[in-house]
Design an enzyme around this catalytic site. Structure first.
Site, short mmCIF file in Angstrom:
data_model
loop_
_atom_site.label_atom_id
_atom_site.label_comp_id
_atom_site.label_asym_id
_atom_site.label_seq_id
_atom_site.Cartn_x
_atom_site.Cartn_y
_atom_site.Cartn_z
N GLU A 198 -0.59 4.86 -0.44
CA GLU A 198 -1.41 6.05 -0.70
C GLU A 198 -0.57 7.31 -0.55
OE1 GLU A 198 -4.16 4.43 1.95
OE2 GLU A 198 -5.87 4.73 0.63
N ARG A 221 -2.33 -2.79 -18.29
CA ARG A 221 -3.59 -2.05 -18.20
C ARG A 221 -3.45 -0.99 -17.12
NH1 ARG A 221 -6.70 -5.01 -21.32
NH2 ARG A 221 -8.36 -3.49 -21.19
N ASP A 268 -7.49 13.08 -25.12
CA ASP A 268 -7.41 11.69 -24.69
C ASP A 268 -6.75 10.92 -25.83
OD1 ASP A 268 -7.79 9.02 -24.16
OD2 ASP A 268 -9.85 9.23 -23.44
N TYR A 319 0.85 -1.20 0.00
CA TYR A 319 0.00 0.00 0.00
C TYR A 319 0.88 1.24 0.00
CZ TYR A 319 -5.01 -0.55 0.20
OH TYR A 319 -6.31 -0.73 -0.15
N THR A 372 -4.49 5.71 -21.77
CA THR A 372 -4.29 4.38 -21.18
C THR A 372 -2.90 3.94 -21.61
OG1 THR A 372 -5.40 3.45 -23.10
CG2 THR A 372 -6.69 3.63 -21.10
N LYS A 382 -2.77 0.12 -24.94
CA LYS A 382 -3.21 -0.03 -26.34
C LYS A 382 -1.97 0.02 -27.25
CE LYS A 382 -7.87 1.62 -25.36
NZ LYS A 382 -7.99 2.42 -24.13
#
Ligand code: DSN
Length: 410
Positions: A50, A228, A193, A48, A219, A222
């Site tokens: 954060e 991903r 985008d 973790y 992203t 692609k």
């Protein structure tokens, strides 16, 4: 009840076989390298963290900080971006974070209509971007190109606070400068985008909006051929508002295994091999679309400048996009059904399909292979008898044996 995991691993094996024995034409998919797979499947998923590097809410982040900093530095090098956030879980949360950074609920956002090639997260009514914000859309003209005068007209009429440029199904080059002028005329923040074309943008095979748009989202899985995930790039002045929107505005702990895999992918993008790869993606898409046009298929806008194109299947063979997609799946060719501009049919059963070449280009396929695949598609759609489909599927299986997939040595 505690169960064995055999069934899950069996399905992973089956999916591997499907990927190896099929021709993947979904424009948003790709095959990552073994190094990207290694980073994704690493123990970094246990941690973790954060917050941001050197400002975490949890201890033990010495190495995670270094990984995130290195990833940001590589993204900056690839895209020449001023400020970079590599924490968005994927494209949809990245785009929601941008809405959150600049808008209040009910504020106006504007993007390309879904049927014209836009994306759900650019204000489509069933998405949170169209439910929580007041969205308006622009389309394409009869030829399938963006009509910038019409975009300007809609922007002047509605005066959105945010304007989205970019797409998930548009085969032409976007004039980012024209969008900049329109955004300036109405005082809007301009977002680009580039999820679909990021790999092409990274090596100069598609114009870059970095430095033109205020914010650029993408992203990473692609054409960029990473895991991903997603990235937000922006001008320095918006860095703080974007970072706060991603965390704590929208997300909790970042996916550190993904961050590491993005860093690995960025290094690959900097290689000479990737430059050649991006060029070949475009050559393949061009030849593929030209071959289908020669066979009488209606390709939207008459061709492509990037990695994808749309075929009007109703107008070409009298079959909906869903029917065509189902037939092609039966011969191990995967496409997605897709709305075409001004589609009168519903997105679940639209009038066309979208075809893209990033994945098959990763497998090493070139122009001659596009001609072969186009012939298989045409053959399957003209004769969908069981006998012909069985024979075509066998041909596709034999054909794919020549083209290995990284990490899938089966
Ligand atoms: N689902 C992606 C695509 O196929 O274009 C966009 O999110």
């Amino acid at each position: 009840m505690y169960k064995s995991n055999d069934i899950i691993f069996k399905y992973i094996e089956e999916e591997s076989k499907r990927q190896v024995e099929g021709i993947e034409l979904i424009a948003s998919e790709n095959y990552v390298s073994e190094d990207v797979l290694k980073a994704m499947g690493s123990i970094l998923t246990n941690k973790y963290s954060e917050g941001y590097a050197d400002k975490r809410y949890y201890g033990g982040n010495k190495y995670i900080d270094e990984i995130e900093k290195e990833c940001i530095s590589r993204v900056k090098e690839v895209f020449k971006a001023e400020h970079v956030n590599v924490q968005p879980y994927s494209g949809s949360p990245a785009n929601l974070a941008v809405h959150l950074a600049f808008l209040n609920p009910g504020d106006k956002t504007m993007g390309m209509d879904l049927s014209a090639g836009g994306h759900l997260t650019h204000g489509f009514k069933v998405s949170i971007s169209g439910k929580y914000f007041d969205s308006v859309s622009y389309g394409v003209n009869e030829d399938g190109y963006i009509d910038y005068e019409n975009v300007r007209k809609i922007a002047l009429e509605h005066r959105p606070k945010l304007i989205w440029s970019g797409f998930s199904a548009y085969s032409r080059v976007i004039d980012w400068n024209e969008f900049r002028k329109i955004a300036d005329e109405v005082g809007a923040i301009l977002v680009a985008d580039i999820s679909h074309v990021a790999g092409l943008v990274a090596v100069g095979e598609y114009p870059s909006p970095v430095g033109i748009a205020d914010v650029v989202t993408t992203t990473t899985h692609k054409t960029l051929r990473g895991p991903r995930g997603a990235i937000i790039m922006c001008k320095e002045e918006y860095g703080e508002v974007i970072d706060k929107a991603v965390f704590p505005g929208l997300q909790g702990g970042p996916h550190n295994h993904t961050t590491a895999a993005i860093a690995v992918a960025m290094n690959e993008v900097l290689s000479d091999e990737f430059k050649e790869y991006a060029k070949q993606i475009k050559k393949n898409a061009k030849v593929f679309s030209e071959e289908l046009i020669k066979m009488g298929y209606k390709v939207i806008s008459g061709g492509t400048d990037n990695h994808l194109f749309l075929v009007d299947t109703v107008g070409s063979v009298g079959k909906s996009g869903k029917e065509v997609s189902d037939i092609l799946e039966s011969v191990n060719i995967t496409v997605n059904k897709n709305s075409i501009p001004n589609d009168q049919r519903k997105p679940w059963d639209p009038s066309g399909i979208r075809i893209g070449t990033p994945a098959i280009t990763t497998r090493g396929m070139t122009e001659k292979d596009m001609i072969y695949i186009a012939s298989i598609i045409d053959n399957a759609l003209k004769d969908s008898s069981e006998k012909n489909i069985d024979s075509l599927r066998e041909s596709v299986k034999q054909f794919t044996k020549k083209f290995p997939i990284p990490g899938l040595g089966i």
